[in-house]
Design a protein around this motif. Sequence first.
Motif, PDB file in Angstrom:
ATOM      1  N   ALA A 176       0.730   4.038  -2.900  1.00 26.04           N
ATOM      2  CA  ALA A 176       0.413   5.430  -2.584  1.00 26.04           C
ATOM      3  C   ALA A 176       1.458   6.368  -3.179  1.00 26.04           C
ATOM      4  O   ALA A 176       1.122   7.455  -3.681  1.00 26.04           O
ATOM      5  N   GLN A 177       2.725   5.962  -3.125  1.00 22.42           N
ATOM      6  CA  GLN A 177       3.793   6.792  -3.699  1.00 22.42           C
ATOM      7  C   GLN A 177       3.648   6.892  -5.205  1.00 22.42           C
ATOM      8  O   GLN A 177       3.812   7.958  -5.802  1.00 22.42           O
ATOM      9  N   THR A 232      -5.723   4.692  -2.195  1.00 21.48           N
ATOM     10  CA  THR A 232      -4.496   4.138  -1.607  1.00 21.48           C
ATOM     11  C   THR A 232      -4.120   4.849  -0.314  1.00 21.48           C
ATOM     12  O   THR A 232      -3.634   4.223   0.627  1.00 21.48           O
ATOM     13  N   ARG A 233      -4.351   6.164  -0.249  1.00 26.30           N
ATOM     14  CA  ARG A 233      -4.047   6.893   0.982  1.00 26.30           C
ATOM     15  C   ARG A 233      -4.962   6.445   2.110  1.00 26.30           C
ATOM     16  O   ARG A 233      -4.510   6.214   3.245  1.00 26.30           O
ATOM     17  N   PHE A 290      -3.902   2.881   3.151  1.00 30.55           N
ATOM     18  CA  PHE A 290      -2.654   2.824   3.912  1.00 30.55           C
ATOM     19  C   PHE A 290      -2.871   3.207   5.365  1.00 30.55           C
ATOM     20  O   PHE A 290      -2.468   2.481   6.284  1.00 30.55           O
ATOM     21  N   TRP A 291      -3.515   4.355   5.587  1.00 36.23           N
ATOM     22  CA  TRP A 291      -3.659   4.827   6.959  1.00 36.23           C
ATOM     23  C   TRP A 291      -4.642   3.985   7.770  1.00 36.23           C
ATOM     24  O   TRP A 291      -4.422   3.737   8.956  1.00 36.23           O
ATOM     25  N   LEU A 298       0.823  -1.211   0.000  1.00 36.09           N
ATOM     26  CA  LEU A 298       0.000   0.000   0.000  1.00 36.09           C
ATOM     27  C   LEU A 298       0.857   1.261   0.000  1.00 36.09           C
ATOM     28  O   LEU A 298       0.515   2.261  -0.646  1.00 36.09           O
ATOM     29  N   ALA A 299       1.999   1.226   0.717  1.00 30.63           N
ATOM     30  CA  ALA A 299       2.898   2.383   0.740  1.00 30.63           C
ATOM     31  C   ALA A 299       3.466   2.651  -0.647  1.00 30.63           C
ATOM     32  O   ALA A 299       3.525   3.800  -1.102  1.00 30.63           O
ATOM     33  N   GLY A 355       1.872  10.744  -2.322  1.00 29.47           N
ATOM     34  CA  GLY A 355       2.353   9.975  -1.187  1.00 29.47           C
ATOM     35  C   GLY A 355       1.265   9.672  -0.178  1.00 29.47           C
ATOM     36  O   GLY A 355       0.082   9.795  -0.454  1.00 29.47           O
ATOM     37  N   ILE A 356       1.720   9.305   1.032  1.00 34.01           N
ATOM     38  CA  ILE A 356       0.750   8.924   2.063  1.00 34.01           C
ATOM     39  C   ILE A 356       0.297  10.109   2.889  1.00 34.01           C
ATOM     40  O   ILE A 356      -0.753  10.063   3.539  1.00 34.01           O
TER      41      ILE A 356
END
Length: 292
Positions: free
Chosen positions: A55-56, A180-181, A184-185, A51-52, A61-62
């Motif tokens: 996201a990039q 994706t952000r 991820f979180w 996921l990181a 990015g995250i």
Amino acid sequence: MTDAPEDRGKALAMLLLGACVIGVGPVLVRLSETGPAAAGFWRLVFALPLLAVMAQKAGGGIGTAPMAAVLAGVAFALDLGFWHYGIAYTSVAKATVLSNLTPVLVTAFAWIFLKQRPRRLFLLAVAFAVAGAWTMALTKGAGSTGVNPPLGDALSAATAVWYSIYFLVVSSARQSMSATRIMFWSTLVGAPLLLLAALGLGEQIIPTGLGGWAACAGLGLMHVAGQGSIAWALGRLPAATASVVVLIQPVVAAALGWMLFNELLGTWPALGAAVALAGVVLAQWASRPKPA
């Protein structure tokens, strides 16, 4: 929220793909060789690096943790914990069916708070889907296995509440941030919560063999592909519509439970699966955009 037919078709395809992938989850939980909450922990841990990177690559990015993603992470951790214990105590089919009976809650909350008023035919479709799912769950053929079916059923049904909250939060957050952000979180928030739960409940944390590790890694890949597809589609479809489509998950899970664990469906549960699918199809037809 897009109304273009081609965009809607793509969103529906992604949602169906995600629902089918997530349907593999209960089988992997059974094969993980860990405790139920620990299996959820490993699912999120294996998903985080992917996921990181995603996201990039998606740009931006995250960033920092948005409050919506934090709330989604808490709801998703509760969802996984309750659901995985339901899988441990009852059949794969019943655990997945009961945990996915979210359309009524999602439709009601989306109607009240998100102003997504459903059509009458859509409400009828929800009734079909839920009736079919309940038929699968409440007949002997769908749930005669499990160490404690009543407890497993109760935990699985409670999962629907947490899944509804997750659905609505992600659906709302997707209007202003990338899938994706959010993924991820919410995953980063949920992982330590599940680890604390596993430790507090005295679970087996580390898989006992290579097969268990493979299942845990598979859960991570499933999380990225399945839940990621669902999160992406939630930015392009009404929450109530999406919540009905994911009722395909129990059908996939029931088929795998039958093939791998000999959890026979029987006539009535099979009929219930057909009715649930009919409700899904009707829901999509009822919620199609009106012609200009």
